[in-house]
Design a protein around this motif. Structure first.
Motif, PDB file in Angstrom:
ATOM      1  N   ILE A 189      16.639  13.473  -8.915  1.00 29.85           N
ATOM      2  CA  ILE A 189      15.294  14.057  -8.839  1.00 29.85           C
ATOM      3  C   ILE A 189      15.446  15.545  -8.557  1.00 29.85           C
ATOM      4  O   ILE A 189      16.223  15.959  -7.691  1.00 29.85           O
ATOM      5  CB  ILE A 189      14.446  13.398  -7.723  1.00 29.85           C
ATOM      6  CG1 ILE A 189      14.304  11.893  -7.968  1.00 29.85           C
ATOM      7  CG2 ILE A 189      13.070  14.051  -7.640  1.00 29.85           C
ATOM      8  CD1 ILE A 189      13.524  11.155  -6.889  1.00 29.85           C
ATOM      9  N   VAL A 190      14.679  16.361  -9.300  1.00 27.23           N
ATOM     10  CA  VAL A 190      14.699  17.808  -9.124  1.00 27.23           C
ATOM     11  C   VAL A 190      13.421  18.208  -8.396  1.00 27.23           C
ATOM     12  O   VAL A 190      12.319  17.864  -8.830  1.00 27.23           O
ATOM     13  CB  VAL A 190      14.806  18.541 -10.479  1.00 27.23           C
ATOM     14  CG1 VAL A 190      14.696  20.042 -10.290  1.00 27.23           C
ATOM     15  CG2 VAL A 190      16.118  18.179 -11.173  1.00 27.23           C
ATOM     16  N   LEU A 191      13.573  18.916  -7.287  1.00 26.70           N
ATOM     17  CA  LEU A 191      12.452  19.392  -6.484  1.00 26.70           C
ATOM     18  C   LEU A 191      11.782  20.573  -7.164  1.00 26.70           C
ATOM     19  O   LEU A 191      12.454  21.518  -7.576  1.00 26.70           O
ATOM     20  CB  LEU A 191      12.944  19.810  -5.091  1.00 26.70           C
ATOM     21  CG  LEU A 191      11.949  20.511  -4.173  1.00 26.70           C
ATOM     22  CD1 LEU A 191      10.805  19.574  -3.792  1.00 26.70           C
ATOM     23  CD2 LEU A 191      12.665  21.018  -2.922  1.00 26.70           C
ATOM     24  N   PRO A 249      12.318  15.008  -0.291  1.00 28.41           N
ATOM     25  CA  PRO A 249      12.897  16.198  -0.927  1.00 28.41           C
ATOM     26  C   PRO A 249      14.340  16.483  -0.514  1.00 28.41           C
ATOM     27  O   PRO A 249      15.066  17.153  -1.243  1.00 28.41           O
ATOM     28  CB  PRO A 249      11.977  17.333  -0.465  1.00 28.41           C
ATOM     29  CG  PRO A 249      10.739  16.681   0.038  1.00 28.41           C
ATOM     30  CD  PRO A 249      11.120  15.298   0.463  1.00 28.41           C
ATOM     31  N   ALA A 250      14.774  15.965   0.640  1.00 36.19           N
ATOM     32  CA  ALA A 250      16.162  16.169   1.073  1.00 36.19           C
ATOM     33  C   ALA A 250      17.138  15.472   0.125  1.00 36.19           C
ATOM     34  O   ALA A 250      18.312  15.827   0.083  1.00 36.19           O
ATOM     35  CB  ALA A 250      16.350  15.646   2.497  1.00 36.19           C
ATOM     36  N   SER A 251      16.649  14.511  -0.654  1.00 31.71           N
ATOM     37  CA  SER A 251      17.517  13.797  -1.596  1.00 31.71           C
ATOM     38  C   SER A 251      17.580  14.468  -2.965  1.00 31.71           C
ATOM     39  O   SER A 251      18.233  13.959  -3.874  1.00 31.71           O
ATOM     40  CB  SER A 251      17.021  12.353  -1.757  1.00 31.71           C
ATOM     41  OG  SER A 251      15.766  12.334  -2.442  1.00 31.71           O
ATOM     42  N   ALA A 252      16.939  15.621  -3.123  1.00 37.48           N
ATOM     43  CA  ALA A 252      16.878  16.293  -4.424  1.00 37.48           C
ATOM     44  C   ALA A 252      18.266  16.689  -4.910  1.00 37.48           C
ATOM     45  O   ALA A 252      19.076  17.220  -4.150  1.00 37.48           O
ATOM     46  CB  ALA A 252      15.985  17.533  -4.344  1.00 37.48           C
ATOM     47  N   ARG A 311       3.102  20.398  -8.787  1.00 42.02           N
ATOM     48  CA  ARG A 311       2.709  21.063  -7.549  1.00 42.02           C
ATOM     49  C   ARG A 311       3.944  21.276  -6.680  1.00 42.02           C
ATOM     50  O   ARG A 311       4.941  20.568  -6.804  1.00 42.02           O
ATOM     51  CB  ARG A 311       1.650  20.242  -6.838  1.00 42.02           C
ATOM     52  CG  ARG A 311       0.415  20.098  -7.762  1.00 42.02           C
ATOM     53  CD  ARG A 311      -0.768  19.483  -7.132  1.00 42.02           C
ATOM     54  NE  ARG A 311      -1.366  20.229  -6.058  1.00 42.02           N
ATOM     55  CZ  ARG A 311      -2.368  21.096  -6.193  1.00 42.02           C
ATOM     56  NH1 ARG A 311      -2.856  21.363  -7.371  1.00 42.02           N
ATOM     57  NH2 ARG A 311      -2.883  21.686  -5.138  1.00 42.02           N
ATOM     58  N   ASP A 312       3.855  22.259  -5.813  1.00 39.82           N
ATOM     59  CA  ASP A 312       4.927  22.559  -4.879  1.00 39.82           C
ATOM     60  C   ASP A 312       5.277  21.286  -4.101  1.00 39.82           C
ATOM     61  O   ASP A 312       4.403  20.659  -3.505  1.00 39.82           O
ATOM     62  CB  ASP A 312       4.450  23.663  -3.924  1.00 39.82           C
ATOM     63  CG  ASP A 312       5.541  24.167  -3.024  1.00 39.82           C
ATOM     64  OD1 ASP A 312       6.595  24.565  -3.535  1.00 39.82           O
ATOM     65  OD2 ASP A 312       5.337  24.169  -1.791  1.00 39.82           O
ATOM     66  N   GLY A 313       6.538  20.871  -4.144  1.00 42.33           N
ATOM     67  CA  GLY A 313       6.983  19.672  -3.442  1.00 42.33           C
ATOM     68  C   GLY A 313       7.097  18.438  -4.313  1.00 42.33           C
ATOM     69  O   GLY A 313       7.626  17.414  -3.873  1.00 42.33           O
ATOM     70  N   ASP A 314       6.604  18.500  -5.558  1.00 43.43           N
ATOM     71  CA  ASP A 314       6.764  17.367  -6.470  1.00 43.43           C
ATOM     72  C   ASP A 314       8.230  17.225  -6.852  1.00 43.43           C
ATOM     73  O   ASP A 314       9.026  18.166  -6.711  1.00 43.43           O
ATOM     74  CB  ASP A 314       5.941  17.568  -7.747  1.00 43.43           C
ATOM     75  CG  ASP A 314       4.448  17.344  -7.547  1.00 43.43           C
ATOM     76  OD1 ASP A 314       4.036  16.849  -6.479  1.00 43.43           O
ATOM     77  OD2 ASP A 314       3.683  17.670  -8.482  1.00 43.43           O
ATOM     78  N   ARG A 365       7.348  12.492  -9.453  1.00 47.81           N
ATOM     79  CA  ARG A 365       7.042  11.861  -8.162  1.00 47.81           C
ATOM     80  C   ARG A 365       6.277  12.903  -7.368  1.00 47.81           C
ATOM     81  O   ARG A 365       6.735  14.025  -7.187  1.00 47.81           O
ATOM     82  CB  ARG A 365       8.322  11.492  -7.398  1.00 47.81           C
ATOM     83  CG  ARG A 365       9.287  10.647  -8.146  1.00 47.81           C
ATOM     84  CD  ARG A 365       9.276   9.159  -7.969  1.00 47.81           C
ATOM     85  NE  ARG A 365       8.842   8.568  -6.768  1.00 47.81           N
ATOM     86  CZ  ARG A 365       9.606   7.844  -5.940  1.00 47.81           C
ATOM     87  NH1 ARG A 365      10.888   7.722  -6.166  1.00 47.81           N
ATOM     88  NH2 ARG A 365       9.077   7.270  -4.908  1.00 47.81           N
ATOM     89  N   ARG A 366       5.096  12.545  -6.911  1.00 47.76           N
ATOM     90  CA  ARG A 366       4.234  13.485  -6.198  1.00 47.76           C
ATOM     91  C   ARG A 366       4.765  13.780  -4.796  1.00 47.76           C
ATOM     92  O   ARG A 366       5.366  12.919  -4.136  1.00 47.76           O
ATOM     93  CB  ARG A 366       2.808  12.962  -6.116  1.00 47.76           C
ATOM     94  CG  ARG A 366       2.113  12.946  -7.473  1.00 47.76           C
ATOM     95  CD  ARG A 366       1.997  14.357  -7.996  1.00 47.76           C
ATOM     96  NE  ARG A 366       1.370  14.403  -9.309  1.00 47.76           N
ATOM     97  CZ  ARG A 366       1.322  15.477 -10.051  1.00 47.76           C
ATOM     98  NH1 ARG A 366       1.867  16.608  -9.638  1.00 47.76           N
ATOM     99  NH2 ARG A 366       0.740  15.460 -11.212  1.00 47.76           N
ATOM    100  N   ALA A 367       4.531  15.008  -4.348  1.00 45.34           N
ATOM    101  CA  ALA A 367       4.919  15.433  -2.995  1.00 45.34           C
ATOM    102  C   ALA A 367       4.364  14.430  -1.993  1.00 45.34           C
ATOM    103  O   ALA A 367       3.229  13.965  -2.114  1.00 45.34           O
ATOM    104  CB  ALA A 367       4.375  16.834  -2.716  1.00 45.34           C
ATOM    105  N   GLY A 368       5.182  14.083  -1.010  1.00 46.11           N
ATOM    106  CA  GLY A 368       4.778  13.117   0.012  1.00 46.11           C
ATOM    107  C   GLY A 368       5.159  11.690  -0.331  1.00 46.11           C
ATOM    108  O   GLY A 368       5.050  10.804   0.513  1.00 46.11           O
ATOM    109  N   PHE A 369       5.603  11.438  -1.567  1.00 45.89           N
ATOM    110  CA  PHE A 369       5.966  10.090  -1.994  1.00 45.89           C
ATOM    111  C   PHE A 369       7.449   9.966  -2.329  1.00 45.89           C
ATOM    112  O   PHE A 369       7.863   9.026  -2.992  1.00 45.89           O
ATOM    113  CB  PHE A 369       5.108   9.655  -3.190  1.00 45.89           C
ATOM    114  CG  PHE A 369       3.669   9.461  -2.831  1.00 45.89           C
ATOM    115  CD1 PHE A 369       3.216   8.259  -2.300  1.00 45.89           C
ATOM    116  CD2 PHE A 369       2.762  10.495  -2.985  1.00 45.89           C
ATOM    117  CE1 PHE A 369       1.896   8.084  -1.944  1.00 45.89           C
ATOM    118  CE2 PHE A 369       1.432  10.332  -2.639  1.00 45.89           C
ATOM    119  CZ  PHE A 369       0.998   9.118  -2.115  1.00 45.89           C
TER     120      PHE A 369
END
Length: 156
Positions: free
Chosen positions: A74-76, A22-25, A62-65, A15-19
Motif C-alpha cells: 500500500i502506498v500512502l 499508514p505505518a505499514s505503507a 485525500r491526505d492519508g489514503d 483504502r480510505r484514511a482511518g481504515f
C-alpha cells in the motif's frame, strides 16, 4: 509506458484514511490537491516504487489514503503543502455565513475543525475579512470538500 511496463506495479484500489495503518505503507506519494483527483496516472513513490494508478472511476484521493498495489503493498498518499488562507469565525453563525459566501463563489473549501481553508486569493481573503473573519496564511496540505453532484429537476 515503454519497454519496462511489465515491471510497473498497478494501483487498483483505495483504502480510505482511518481504515488502514499508514505505518505499514510500502512507499509514499506526495501530491497537490489538484493532482489527487484521478483515475489513471503513472506515479513514482519517494522510496522508488513506480506504479500505475488504474482505477475503475475517478477518485478524489485525500491526505492519508492508501493506494493498494497488485503486489499487496500500500502506498500512502500525502498532501503536498500549498499556500492557503485559514479562516476563523467568531461564532457558529459567522462560520456558516462565511462558508455560504465562499460556496456561492464556487470556491474549493476545506473544513479544518472550526476553520475553513481556501487556496490563497487576495480578493476572497479581503471579502471574508470584511465579513469579520480572522485570516491567517499557512502552508499545509489542502483537502477540499468533494463537489456535490449537479443534478437537475425534482427529487421528491
Amino acid at each position: 509506458m515503454g519497454a519496462d511496463s511489465a515491471s510497473v506495479k498497478r494501483g487498483w484500489a483505495v483504502r480510505r484514511a482511518g481504515f488502514w495503518d499508514p505505518a505499514s505503507a510500502a512507499d509514499v506519494v506526495v501530491l497537490e490537491a489538484s493532482d489527487r483527483h484521478r483515475r489513471r496516472i503513472r506515479l513514482h513513490g519517494q522510496r522508488g516504487t513506480d506504479f500505475l494508478l488504474d482505477l475503475d472511476e475517478v477518485v478524489a484521493l485525500r491526505d492519508g489514503d492508501g493506494i493498494m498495489l497488485d503486489d499487496g503493498g500500500i502506498v500512502l498518499v500525502t498532501g503536498q503543502a500549498e499556500p492557503l488562507a485559514e479562516i476563523a469565525a467568531r461564532t457558529p453563525l459567522e462560520f456558516v455565513r462565511l462558508a455560504w459566501h465562499l460556496g456561492n463563489r464556487h470556491t474549493d473549501v476545506q473544513i479544518a475543525g472550526a476553520r475553513l481553508r481556501i487556496r490563497r486569493d487576495h480578493v476572497l481573503e479581503e471579502m471574508v475579512a470584511g465579513l469579520g473573519a480572522k485570516v491567517t496564511t499557512i502552508d499545509a496540505p489542502f483537502d477540499p470538500e468533494p463537489a456535490a453532484p449537479h443534478g437537475h429537476g425534482r427529487h421528491d
